[in-house]
Design an enzyme around this catalytic site. Sequence first.
Site, short mmCIF file in Angstrom:
data_model
loop_
_atom_site.label_atom_id
_atom_site.label_comp_id
_atom_site.label_asym_id
_atom_site.label_seq_id
_atom_site.Cartn_x
_atom_site.Cartn_y
_atom_site.Cartn_z
N SER A 37 0.22 5.21 -1.97
CA SER A 37 -0.63 6.14 -1.60
C SER A 37 -0.88 6.35 -0.20
O SER A 37 -0.58 5.25 0.65
CB SER A 37 -2.12 5.69 -2.28
OG SER A 37 -3.23 6.63 -1.92
N GLY A 38 -1.40 7.59 0.17
CA GLY A 38 -1.85 7.90 1.42
C GLY A 38 -0.70 7.44 2.73
O GLY A 38 0.17 8.04 2.72
N ARG A 82 -0.97 -2.38 -6.54
CA ARG A 82 -1.46 -2.86 -7.83
C ARG A 82 -1.08 -1.97 -8.97
O ARG A 82 -0.42 -2.10 -9.80
CB ARG A 82 -2.79 -3.29 -7.92
CG ARG A 82 -3.05 -4.62 -7.03
CD ARG A 82 -4.69 -4.49 -6.71
NE ARG A 82 -5.03 -3.36 -6.03
CZ ARG A 82 -6.41 -2.86 -5.65
NH1 ARG A 82 -7.25 -3.99 -6.17
NH2 ARG A 82 -6.76 -1.82 -5.26
N ASP A 83 -1.56 -0.75 -9.07
CA ASP A 83 -1.59 0.37 -9.94
C ASP A 83 0.07 0.68 -10.37
O ASP A 83 0.51 1.35 -9.46
CB ASP A 83 -2.56 1.61 -9.48
CG ASP A 83 -2.40 2.35 -10.87
OD1 ASP A 83 -1.43 2.80 -11.53
OD2 ASP A 83 -3.76 3.03 -10.84
N LYS A 118 -10.23 -5.61 10.41
CA LYS A 118 -9.07 -4.86 11.19
C LYS A 118 -8.95 -5.40 12.66
O LYS A 118 -7.91 -5.49 13.19
CB LYS A 118 -9.46 -3.45 11.42
CG LYS A 118 -9.59 -2.69 10.04
CD LYS A 118 -8.19 -2.76 9.48
CE LYS A 118 -7.85 -1.94 7.98
NZ LYS A 118 -6.38 -1.79 7.69
N TYR A 164 -16.09 -3.65 7.81
CA TYR A 164 -14.62 -3.30 7.72
C TYR A 164 -13.96 -3.52 9.14
O TYR A 164 -12.84 -4.21 9.29
CB TYR A 164 -14.56 -1.67 7.63
CG TYR A 164 -13.27 -0.79 7.82
CD1 TYR A 164 -12.28 -1.18 6.75
CD2 TYR A 164 -12.97 -0.02 8.75
CE1 TYR A 164 -11.19 -0.31 6.97
CE2 TYR A 164 -11.87 0.43 8.88
CZ TYR A 164 -10.87 0.42 7.87
OH TYR A 164 -9.61 1.00 7.82
N SER A 197 -3.75 -1.58 11.35
CA SER A 197 -5.32 -1.49 11.62
C SER A 197 -5.85 -0.33 11.72
O SER A 197 -5.77 0.52 10.85
CB SER A 197 -5.55 -2.29 13.09
OG SER A 197 -6.74 -2.69 13.47
N GLY A 214 0.80 -1.28 -0.03
CA GLY A 214 0.13 0.03 0.07
C GLY A 214 0.91 1.30 -0.18
O GLY A 214 0.36 2.42 0.35
N1 LIG Z 1 -7.24 7.02 5.98
C1 LIG Z 1 -7.75 6.50 7.00
O1 LIG Z 1 -8.53 7.14 7.45
C2 LIG Z 1 -7.41 5.36 7.65
C3 LIG Z 1 -6.86 4.22 7.11
N2 LIG Z 1 -6.55 3.00 7.71
C4 LIG Z 1 -5.73 2.11 7.09
O2 LIG Z 1 -4.62 2.49 6.54
C5 LIG Z 1 -4.31 1.70 5.21
C6 LIG Z 1 -4.06 2.83 4.01
O3 LIG Z 1 -5.05 3.48 4.07
P1 LIG Z 1 -5.13 4.96 3.17
O4 LIG Z 1 -3.81 5.36 2.97
O5 LIG Z 1 -6.41 5.68 3.30
O6 LIG Z 1 -5.47 4.20 1.77
P2 LIG Z 1 -5.26 4.46 0.30
O7 LIG Z 1 -6.63 4.13 -0.48
O8 LIG Z 1 -5.06 5.95 0.10
O9 LIG Z 1 -4.10 3.50 -0.14
C7 LIG Z 1 -4.08 2.40 -0.30
C8 LIG Z 1 -3.02 1.54 -0.77
O10 LIG Z 1 -3.17 0.22 -0.89
C9 LIG Z 1 -2.90 -0.18 -2.13
N3 LIG Z 1 -3.80 -1.63 -2.26
C10 LIG Z 1 -4.97 -1.58 -1.93
N4 LIG Z 1 -5.48 -2.87 -2.17
C11 LIG Z 1 -4.49 -3.55 -2.52
C12 LIG Z 1 -4.55 -4.81 -2.93
N5 LIG Z 1 -5.18 -5.70 -3.01
N6 LIG Z 1 -2.97 -5.42 -3.29
C13 LIG Z 1 -2.02 -4.33 -3.10
N7 LIG Z 1 -2.11 -3.12 -2.82
C14 LIG Z 1 -3.42 -2.70 -2.47
C15 LIG Z 1 -3.43 0.81 -3.01
O11 LIG Z 1 -2.68 0.81 -4.18
P3 LIG Z 1 -3.58 0.13 -5.42
O12 LIG Z 1 -4.97 0.45 -5.29
O13 LIG Z 1 -2.72 0.53 -6.65
O14 LIG Z 1 -3.16 -1.36 -5.19
C16 LIG Z 1 -2.71 1.79 -2.15
O15 LIG Z 1 -1.23 1.94 -2.39
C17 LIG Z 1 -5.54 0.87 4.95
O16 LIG Z 1 -5.38 -0.43 5.48
C18 LIG Z 1 -6.60 1.44 5.94
O17 LIG Z 1 -7.63 0.58 6.11
C19 LIG Z 1 -6.58 3.04 8.85
C20 LIG Z 1 -7.22 3.92 9.77
C21 LIG Z 1 -7.52 5.18 9.04
C1 LIG Z 2 -19.86 5.30 23.75
C2 LIG Z 2 -18.38 5.71 23.52
C3 LIG Z 2 -18.22 6.29 22.20
C4 LIG Z 2 -16.88 6.14 21.81
C5 LIG Z 2 -16.73 6.98 20.53
C6 LIG Z 2 -15.24 6.44 19.92
C7 LIG Z 2 -15.19 7.23 18.74
C8 LIG Z 2 -13.88 6.79 18.10
C9 LIG Z 2 -13.82 7.37 16.68
C10 LIG Z 2 -13.25 6.24 15.69
C11 LIG Z 2 -13.33 6.43 14.40
C12 LIG Z 2 -12.93 5.21 13.50
C13 LIG Z 2 -12.00 5.78 12.38
C14 LIG Z 2 -11.75 4.72 11.36
C15 LIG Z 2 -10.95 5.04 10.43
C16 LIG Z 2 -10.78 4.19 9.29
O1 LIG Z 2 -10.12 3.16 9.57
C17 LIG Z 2 -11.29 4.59 7.98
N1 LIG Z 2 -11.56 5.82 7.69
C18 LIG Z 2 -10.60 4.02 6.89
O2 LIG Z 2 -10.73 4.65 5.76
#
Ligand SMILES: NC(=O)C1=CN([C@@H]2O[C@H](COP(=O)(O)OP(=O)(O)OC[C@H]3O[C@@H](n4cnc5c(N)ncnc54)[C@H](OP(=O)(O)O)[C@@H]3O)[C@@H](O)[C@H]2O)C=CC1
Ligand SMILES: CCCCCCCCCCCCCCCC(=O)[C@@H](N)CO
Length: 311
Positions: free
Chosen positions: A42-43, A64-65, A190, A186, A172, A39
């Site tokens: 990106s991000g 992948r991309d 995680k 989701y 996670s 991953g």
């Molecule tokens: N952003 C958020 O709010 C949060 C994100 N997370 C976790 O952090 C991680 C990254 O998230 P974020 O940066 O937002 O995601 P992005 O969508 O910005 O990036 C995801 C990355 O994973 C790659 N990817 C996705 N699927 C696959 C696959 N099957 N095989 C290989 N590569 C893959 C994508 O590339 P490509 O598509 O080209 O394969 C890309 O590089 C994730 O696991 C997400 O669940 C956790 C908490 C909060």
């Molecule tokens: C009664 C007690 C209430 C407690 C409230 C707790 C609030 C927690 C907020 C959690 C936010 C979750 C973010 C998920 C991020 C994520 O993984 C995705 N954005 C991925 O794209």
Amino acid sequence: MLLVVAAFIVAFVLLLYMISPLISPKPLKLNGAHVVVTGGSSGIGKCIAIECYRQGAFITLVARDEVKLLQAKKEVEKFAINDKQVVLCISVDVSSDYSQVESVIKQAQEKLGPVDMLVNCAGMSISGKFEEVEVDRFKKLMEVNYLGSVYPTRAVITTMKERRMGRIMFVSSQAGQIGLFGYTAYSPSKFALRGLAESLQMEIKPYNIYVTVAYPPDTDTPGLAEENKTKPLETKLISETSGVCQPDQVAKIVVRDAVQGNFNSSVGPEWLDAVSSHLWNVTRHLHHRGSPADCYHGIVSDHRPLLPGEF
Ligand SMILES: NC(=O)C1=CN([C@@H]2O[C@H](COP(=O)(O)OP(=O)(O)OC[C@H]3O[C@@H](n4cnc5c(N)ncnc54)[C@H](OP(=O)(O)O)[C@@H]3O)[C@@H](O)[C@H]2O)C=CC1
Ligand SMILES: CCCCCCCCCCCCCCCC(=O)[C@@H](N)CO
């Protein structure tokens, strides 16, 4: 007499040296290390790659991309601190076929040496009410978020055990600490990472390999923007309590924790850790009035929401 004292001192120092990894691991030296980031195009993953690169690591980006990979490679390369550093790109789906993942990891090791740190960050999110999420999405998220972390880990673990060193990070989410409205597909994918991480850590600590589980809140990435397009209002309101982080901030924290060998890496408010371990009790109390999400429904449907003191 002096000799005996000297012998004791030597023995004592040796003993300390032997037990030191049991107390706390030696931090991983990122300078010159080979870090694989799934991953990484990106991000959060891209920012983790940058954070390691600017500390002197050699990087393999996995996604992948291919276009996105090359673009990310260019961005990461801007942060070089010496002219030996390399960024390698590998295009593979981490979730579909173990033998493919195994073979690309092998390629990466042939080019940049054994993997010192694996960051499992490839992942995706889908939110929606349970009955509105397409049934096949439940499987998809388990494949990408869970199996997509098992496969790369499985591919590096033997060499790490042989070398008696290494770091493995699982990205996670706060939604992997507590289950929330809209995350029925989701969150379990995680949560699964934590079960994997705890079990694996117990097996590999004797080999000086340390596992880190990162629990980021909402983070400003292309992935979040995509998720937000279909996110239920309740999910948005609940998530807002935790705020939105920048991916470079998240990367700093989780990389530091992985380097130090900390098992948990929490990003954002500390209170969430406490909440998560007591959430079951909180939920039970809330059931007198409805589900925990009801207090957020309250906001949505104009009923008075529950105040913290009323739990
Ligand atoms: N952003 C958020 O709010 C949060 C994100 N997370 C976790 O952090 C991680 C990254 O998230 P974020 O940066 O937002 O995601 P992005 O969508 O910005 O990036 C995801 C990355 O994973 C790659 N990817 C996705 N699927 C696959 C696959 N099957 N095989 C290989 N590569 C893959 C994508 O590339 P490509 O598509 O080209 O394969 C890309 O590089 C994730 O696991 C997400 O669940 C956790 C908490 C909060
Ligand atoms: C009664 C007690 C209430 C407690 C409230 C707790 C609030 C927690 C907020 C959690 C936010 C979750 C973010 C998920 C991020 C994520 O993984 C995705 N954005 C991925 O794209």
